[in-house]
Design a protein around this motif. Structure first.
Motif, mmCIF file in Angstrom:
data_model
loop_
_atom_site.group_PDB
_atom_site.id
_atom_site.type_symbol
_atom_site.label_atom_id
_atom_site.label_comp_id
_atom_site.label_asym_id
_atom_site.label_seq_id
_atom_site.Cartn_x
_atom_site.Cartn_y
_atom_site.Cartn_z
ATOM 1 N N ILE A 247 0.857 -1.177 0.075
ATOM 2 C CA ILE A 247 -0.094 0.037 0.023
ATOM 3 C C ILE A 247 0.959 1.164 0.075
ATOM 4 C CG2 ILE A 247 -2.041 1.199 1.390
ATOM 5 C CD1 ILE A 247 -2.994 -1.414 2.103
ATOM 6 N N PRO A 248 1.907 1.688 0.822
ATOM 7 C CA PRO A 248 2.702 2.601 1.054
ATOM 8 C C PRO A 248 3.450 2.868 -0.576
ATOM 9 C CG PRO A 248 3.081 1.558 2.859
ATOM 10 C CD PRO A 248 2.408 0.505 1.875
ATOM 11 N N VAL A 249 3.735 1.552 -1.231
ATOM 12 C CA VAL A 249 4.427 2.105 -2.565
ATOM 13 C C VAL A 249 3.552 2.213 -3.546
ATOM 14 C CG1 VAL A 249 5.944 0.643 -4.243
ATOM 15 C CG2 VAL A 249 6.135 0.063 -1.787
ATOM 16 N N ALA A 250 2.199 1.839 -3.527
ATOM 17 C CA ALA A 250 1.161 2.246 -4.311
ATOM 18 C C ALA A 250 0.810 3.818 -4.239
ATOM 19 C CB ALA A 250 -0.142 1.198 -4.139
ATOM 20 N N THR A 251 0.734 4.125 -2.949
ATOM 21 C CA THR A 251 0.508 5.499 -2.498
ATOM 22 C C THR A 251 1.312 6.389 -3.196
ATOM 23 O OG1 THR A 251 -0.287 4.724 -0.454
ATOM 24 C CG2 THR A 251 0.104 7.068 -0.427
ATOM 25 N N VAL A 252 2.457 6.329 -3.452
ATOM 26 C CA VAL A 252 3.317 7.090 -3.870
ATOM 27 C C VAL A 252 3.752 6.843 -5.373
ATOM 28 C CG1 VAL A 252 4.400 7.862 -1.778
ATOM 29 C CG2 VAL A 252 5.478 5.978 -2.851
ATOM 30 N N ASP A 253 2.986 6.090 -5.956
ATOM 31 C CA ASP A 253 3.533 5.351 -7.333
ATOM 32 C C ASP A 253 3.545 6.514 -8.353
ATOM 33 O OD1 ASP A 253 3.931 3.745 -9.535
ATOM 34 O OD2 ASP A 253 2.027 3.542 -9.809
ATOM 35 N N ILE A 296 -4.552 2.771 3.856
ATOM 36 C CA ILE A 296 -5.405 2.861 2.795
ATOM 37 C C ILE A 296 -6.111 4.213 2.706
ATOM 38 C CG2 ILE A 296 -7.712 2.036 1.945
ATOM 39 C CD1 ILE A 296 -6.906 -0.804 2.967
ATOM 40 N N GLY A 297 -6.458 4.858 3.879
ATOM 41 C CA GLY A 297 -6.882 6.198 3.888
ATOM 42 C C GLY A 297 -5.933 7.086 3.316
ATOM 43 N N LEU A 298 -4.726 6.969 3.730
ATOM 44 C CA LEU A 298 -3.659 7.791 3.153
ATOM 45 C C LEU A 298 -3.604 7.888 1.771
ATOM 46 C CD1 LEU A 298 -1.325 9.942 3.905
ATOM 47 C CD2 LEU A 298 0.115 8.061 4.045
ATOM 48 N N TYR A 299 -3.665 6.295 1.287
ATOM 49 C CA TYR A 299 -3.525 6.353 -0.118
ATOM 50 C C TYR A 299 -4.625 6.991 -0.956
ATOM 51 C CZ TYR A 299 -4.661 3.774 -4.664
ATOM 52 O OH TYR A 299 -4.669 3.617 -5.855
ATOM 53 N N LEU A 300 -5.851 6.987 -0.244
ATOM 54 C CA LEU A 300 -7.100 7.638 -0.778
ATOM 55 C C LEU A 300 -6.943 9.066 -0.968
ATOM 56 C CD1 LEU A 300 -10.073 5.576 0.763
ATOM 57 C CD2 LEU A 300 -9.088 5.388 -1.788
ATOM 58 N N ARG A 303 -4.264 10.059 -3.523
ATOM 59 C CA ARG A 303 -4.812 9.549 -5.104
ATOM 60 C C ARG A 303 -5.752 10.694 -5.387
ATOM 61 N NH1 ARG A 303 -0.905 8.038 -8.040
ATOM 62 N NH2 ARG A 303 0.412 6.509 -6.991
ATOM 63 N N VAL A 304 -6.771 10.670 -4.552
ATOM 64 C CA VAL A 304 -8.247 11.484 -4.904
ATOM 65 C C VAL A 304 -7.645 12.797 -4.849
ATOM 66 C CG1 VAL A 304 -10.382 12.000 -4.053
ATOM 67 C CG2 VAL A 304 -9.854 9.434 -4.075
ATOM 68 N N VAL A 309 -4.814 18.724 -7.753
ATOM 69 C CA VAL A 309 -3.898 19.534 -8.050
ATOM 70 C C VAL A 309 -3.386 19.421 -9.152
ATOM 71 C CG1 VAL A 309 -1.318 19.752 -7.147
ATOM 72 C CG2 VAL A 309 -2.949 18.922 -5.560
ATOM 73 N N PRO A 310 -2.984 20.688 -9.703
ATOM 74 C CA PRO A 310 -2.415 20.993 -11.218
ATOM 75 C C PRO A 310 -1.448 19.800 -11.499
ATOM 76 C CG PRO A 310 -2.883 23.230 -10.281
ATOM 77 C CD PRO A 310 -3.012 22.192 -9.054
ATOM 78 N N ARG A 311 -1.432 19.213 -12.381
ATOM 79 C CA ARG A 311 -0.385 18.140 -12.985
ATOM 80 C C ARG A 311 0.992 18.822 -12.955
ATOM 81 N NH1 ARG A 311 -1.511 12.791 -12.467
ATOM 82 N NH2 ARG A 311 -3.544 12.419 -13.257
ATOM 83 N N ARG A 312 1.090 19.983 -13.471
ATOM 84 C CA ARG A 312 2.300 20.793 -13.696
ATOM 85 C C ARG A 312 2.863 21.048 -12.240
ATOM 86 N NH1 ARG A 312 4.720 23.533 -17.818
ATOM 87 N NH2 ARG A 312 2.808 23.161 -18.858
ATOM 88 N N LEU A 313 2.061 21.283 -11.291
ATOM 89 C CA LEU A 313 2.357 21.717 -9.859
ATOM 90 C C LEU A 313 3.033 20.308 -9.283
ATOM 91 C CD1 LEU A 313 3.149 23.533 -7.561
ATOM 92 C CD2 LEU A 313 0.681 23.107 -6.730
ATOM 93 N N ALA A 314 2.381 19.212 -9.270
ATOM 94 C CA ALA A 314 2.601 17.920 -8.781
ATOM 95 C C ALA A 314 3.837 17.339 -9.440
ATOM 96 C CB ALA A 314 1.184 16.982 -9.152
ATOM 97 N N ALA A 315 4.008 17.726 -10.729
ATOM 98 C CA ALA A 315 5.360 16.972 -11.289
ATOM 99 C C ALA A 315 6.634 17.864 -11.341
ATOM 100 C CB ALA A 315 5.000 16.515 -12.560
ATOM 101 N N GLY A 316 6.277 18.977 -10.466
ATOM 102 C CA GLY A 316 7.589 19.957 -10.580
ATOM 103 C C GLY A 316 7.515 20.628 -11.689
ATOM 104 N N GLY A 317 6.503 20.995 -12.346
ATOM 105 C CA GLY A 317 6.298 21.873 -13.456
ATOM 106 C C GLY A 317 6.910 21.358 -14.825
ATOM 107 N N THR A 318 6.914 20.186 -15.036
ATOM 108 C CA THR A 318 7.503 19.416 -16.312
ATOM 109 C C THR A 318 6.032 18.743 -17.046
ATOM 110 O OG1 THR A 318 8.234 17.686 -14.888
ATOM 111 C CG2 THR A 318 9.732 19.348 -15.301
ATOM 112 N N THR A 319 5.109 18.421 -16.159
ATOM 113 C CA THR A 319 4.209 17.361 -16.885
ATOM 114 C C THR A 319 3.238 18.388 -17.165
ATOM 115 O OG1 THR A 319 5.101 15.825 -15.609
ATOM 116 C CG2 THR A 319 2.833 15.442 -16.397
#
Length: 336
Positions: A247-253, A296-300, A303-304, A309-319
């Motif tokens: 679960i923690p690995v899936a959380t930060v995938d 699991i709550g942390l995963y949700l 993920r949710v 969050v804007p994709r650009r912000l989440a990926a450090g401004g590159t995605t």
């Protein structure tokens, strides 16, 4: 069976040093935190042991689980957990019938490691796929455990419940010491074998061409998984112990490198384990189940919440928005 003088000469200094750390270092630290934060449960020795065990589980779970998840064989953790249950049942059965005085954790180690090697042999030399071999071993291990319990007319059922579901109250000094040793061992092995494990995980064909023994490192990973599962089951329970590898690995995938994914998985596991232990104590709940539900709550939340969050912000401004989440790079390095 009492230890020999040689065994005592080796183990007594180690035990004394660990007792000193547990009381004078770890105990004092949590006592200071208890006074500063006004959280009374941090003063109790059994909770101090539980928190230290949770921190160790939060480290070794993702360290091994990250490789399993990216190889898409995370079910091996659940398989070895169920065979560890059979190992515990073997130890309790022999103690009940033959009065041997075996450690159930010790027999669980032996059975789980043997099973890990058996799975590798079935996949390499047997005419079965990985998921088929895992399914056979999982069901066979659980079946063996249930048969041994019934063979004693339920006499060992009470003793095995703590291993099935985990418990805060049964986390002894020996259990914590085992987890600390396993944390050091697994961390050192993963650090030394990081590069070849990475190649075997992402491109086993190229690893073979480069002269890396893929079969050997596959066996190493399954054995490490068995060690993690058995070490953690006293607090997590056999049924739930595999969850903290996945679960923690899936959380930060989606982290931009495998190394970042590994470190972020440890952070996610620590949050889930420490918060879960606290909630379990506060509301008198099962520790293992509470930790898993918290994870699991942390995963949700991640993920949710990440969808807002804007994709650009989440990926450090590159995605750009709408792009797929980047997969971790196989080289394990950080991007500039």
């Amino acid at each position: 069976m009492s230890p020999t003088p040689l065994q005592s000469a080796v183990t007594d200094p180690i035990s004394g040093a660990f007792d000193w750390f547990l009381v004078e270092v770890w105990g004092r630290l949590l006592a200071e935190l208890s006074g500063a934060l006004g959280v009374g449960m941090l003063e109790y020795p059994f909770m101090q042991r539980a928190y230290l065990a949770a921190i160790c589980i939060g480290i070794i779970g993702p360290l091994v689980g990250a490789f399993l998840v990216h190889r898409e064989i995370s079910m091996i953790a659940d398989t070895l957990a169920h065979t560890a249950f059979a190992g515990v049942a073997v130890g309790l059965f022999l103690n009940s019938v033959l009065e041997l005085g075996l450690s159930p954790i010790g027999t669980a180690f032996v059975v789980a490691v043997a099973t890990a090697l058996l799975v590798e042999l079935l996949v390499q030399h047997g005419d079965v796929t990985t998921d088929t071999s895992l399914a056979m071993v999982l069901t066979g291990g659980f079946a063996l455990g249930s048969v041994l319990i019934s063979a004693t007319e339920g006499g060992i059922a009470v003793g095995i419940n703590a291993y099935l579901f985990g418990s805060l109250a049964t986390v002894s000094k020996a259990n914590v010491g085992l987890l600390v040793v396993m944390t050091l061992l697994v961390s050192v092995v993963v650090a030394i074998s990081y590069r070849p494990l990475l190649y075997v995980t992402f491109d086993p064909t190229a690893a073979r061409v480069a002269g890396i023994s893929v079969a050997w490192f596959n066996r190493l990973m399954t054995v490490l998984t068995a060690l993690v599962v058995v070490s953690a089951m006293q607090i997590m329970g056999v049924i739930l112990v595999a969850a903290l590898l996945v679960i923690p690995v899936a959380t930060v995938d989606g982290a931009r490198s495998f190394r970042r994914s590994l470190l972020a998985g440890v952070v996610a596991a620590e949050i889930g384990a420490v918060l879960g232990i606290s909630i379990a104590y506060q509301y008198r709940l099962a520790a293992g189940g509470t930790i898993v539900l918290t994870a699991i709550g942390l995963y949700l939340v991640v993920r949710v919440g990440g969808r807002f969050v804007p994709r650009r912000l989440a990926a450090g401004g590159t995605t750009p928005a709408g792009d797929r989440t980047p997969q971790p790079k196989a080289d394990g390095g950080d991007e500039d």
